[in-house]
Design an enzyme around this catalytic site. Structure first.
Site, mmCIF file in Angstrom:
data_model
loop_
_atom_site.group_PDB
_atom_site.id
_atom_site.type_symbol
_atom_site.label_atom_id
_atom_site.label_comp_id
_atom_site.label_asym_id
_atom_site.label_seq_id
_atom_site.Cartn_x
_atom_site.Cartn_y
_atom_site.Cartn_z
ATOM 1 N N TYR A 102 0.853 -1.189 0.000
ATOM 2 C CA TYR A 102 0.000 0.000 0.000
ATOM 3 C C TYR A 102 0.888 1.239 0.000
ATOM 4 C CZ TYR A 102 -3.076 3.675 1.717
ATOM 5 O OH TYR A 102 -3.772 4.850 1.845
ATOM 6 N N GLU A 190 -3.406 7.336 -4.082
ATOM 7 C CA GLU A 190 -3.305 6.079 -3.329
ATOM 8 C C GLU A 190 -3.172 4.910 -4.291
ATOM 9 O OE1 GLU A 190 -5.993 4.842 0.281
ATOM 10 O OE2 GLU A 190 -6.786 3.843 -1.499
#
Ligand code: GDP
Ligand code: MN
Length: 381
Positions: A102, A190
């Site tokens: 992530y 993101e």
């Protein structure tokens, strides 16, 4: 401005961030065409909706040949995912995944710095990781003047304990992602998951990007993103009436004059335990027409259980406002009780007019706090 995954990936690609080759389409035939153009199976068929968890909802499928592309595309197009109808699908070359990470950048307002988050536990919602294993998220705060140096990116990757094979690729992507975030005027970038492939390459398998809508003047090409924004129906209706409206999720409809007072009204409703349904600033002239338009927009919101009209008369006179409210109520058939706080110029005259119309569902209160308490009680907590 929230981007769809396909737009986010195209945005990333312009900054040199590696993404899988693919294209977007709105039809089943289009999907097969894109898959054939990619030229190697399997491919992934991905629902384009601005909500997470598409995989779990059945909106992401692997296809091994053209027939499977056809099947998945026809199943996914038109599908409802958490209230969003799938109108577009993105077809891309499937990746082999060794690890899912992530990575993101956003603004930490209280720190007055950019916040980067990196985790070896990607693929799942970052909120879940933050809850179960907060130490698994390596955070860096970046001074916007200094930027993110390669050395800082390297130390950050080491701290996040990514696999050694992923280090070089991730250091490179983080710097590019930071550039995309700053130069692209983004509020959020993101990548979840950022993947490591079995042959040691790192690339973005998903893209979540929020751009600052106020920066469009600097980026003429952002008009393409404005064109595909999913708008709140209530906001569309309000903006057509020239009202400054922002939809929220609560049950107390709010009408105030002036942005500052409207924000304070949202705050005070929350403070006494209520949930605002909206922010609505009707501006200076609280005449009958504007008031009727505002009431109509709020009345059409099925969540609204009670309405709070909060007016401070400056140039606008209280008696004119009161007459405006009374006239507006004659025009719009309101389904919810109304609480009014009227103060400022000619407040006494205004309240006298309202008093003639008072009932269990039409209440006037002299102060903001009393009005807030009354309206929240009517909305039911
Ligand atoms: P989200 O569920 O809406 O966040 O959609 P993502 O694009 O993040 O995909 C969800 C999950 O689907 C990923 O975490 C992967 O596990 C899986 N997935 C997506 N694309 C591929 C792919 O190309 N190959 C494989 N093997 N899995 C994929
Ligand atoms: Mn994802």
């Amino acid at each position: 401005m929230d981007l769809f995954e396909y737009q986010g990936k195209q945005f990333f690609a312009t900054f040199g961030i590696p993404v899988s080759p693919g294209d977007v389409t709105t039809t089943v035939d289009g999907a097969v065409e894109v898959a054939e153009r990619i030229g190697s199976y399997p491919v992934v068929v991905k629902a384009q909706v601005q909500v997470g968890g598409r995989g779990k909802a059945g909106g992401i499928k692997l296809a091994n040949d053209a027939d499977e592309v056809r099947t998945h595309a026809s199943n996914i197009l038109g599908m409802d995912i958490k209230g969003h109808t799938v109108e577009r699908i993105w077809i891309e070359q499937a990746s082999d995944i060794a690890k899912e990470y992530y990575a993101s950048f956003t603004l930490d307002r209280s720190a007055k710095k950019h916040l980067g988050m990196l985790s070896a536990q990607g693929g799942v919602e970052i909120e879940a990781v933050a809850e179960s294993d907060p130490d698994a998220i390596a955070k860096v705060w970046i001074d916007p003047v200094d930027g993110l140096t390669e050395a800082a990116a390297r130390a950050w990757v080491a701290e996040a304990k990514l696999d050694p094979d992923a280090t070089e690729g991730t250091v490179d992507i983080l710097q590019k992602l930071y550039r995309a975030y700053v130069e692209g005027d983004a509020d959020l970038v993101e990548i979840n998951p950022l993947i490591l492939t079995p042959d040691g390459r790192v690339h973005a398998l998903d893209a979540k990007v929020t751009l600052d809508g106020n920066s469009v003047f600097r980026h003429p090409d952002y008009e393409q993103y404005e064109a595909t924004q999913e708008r709140d129906e209530r906001e569309t209706a309000a903006h057509e009436k020239g009202l400054q409206y922002v939809g929220l999720d609560g049950t107390v409809g709010i009408i105030a004059n002036g942005a500052g007072l409207a924000m304070s009204t949202v705050d005070i409703v929350s403070q006494v335990g209520g949930q605002p349904a909206n922010f609505l600033d009707i501006g200076g002239g609280a005449n009958a027409e504007v008031m009727a338009g505002a009431l109509e927009v709020i009345n059409n919101d099925p969540k609204v259980k009670a309405i709070f009209i909060n007016i401070f008369g400056g140039i606008t006179k209280g008696d004119e406002v009161a007459n405006g409210i009374v006239t507006a109520l004659g025009r719009v058939d309101i389904g919810s009780p109304i609480v009014i706080r009227l103060d400022g110029t000619n407040a006494e005259e205004g309240r006298a007019i309202l008093a003639d119309h008072e009932s269990d569902t039409f209440i006037s209160k002299p102060t903001m706090i009393e009005a807030a308490e009354a309206v929240v009680a009517l909305a039911g907590k």
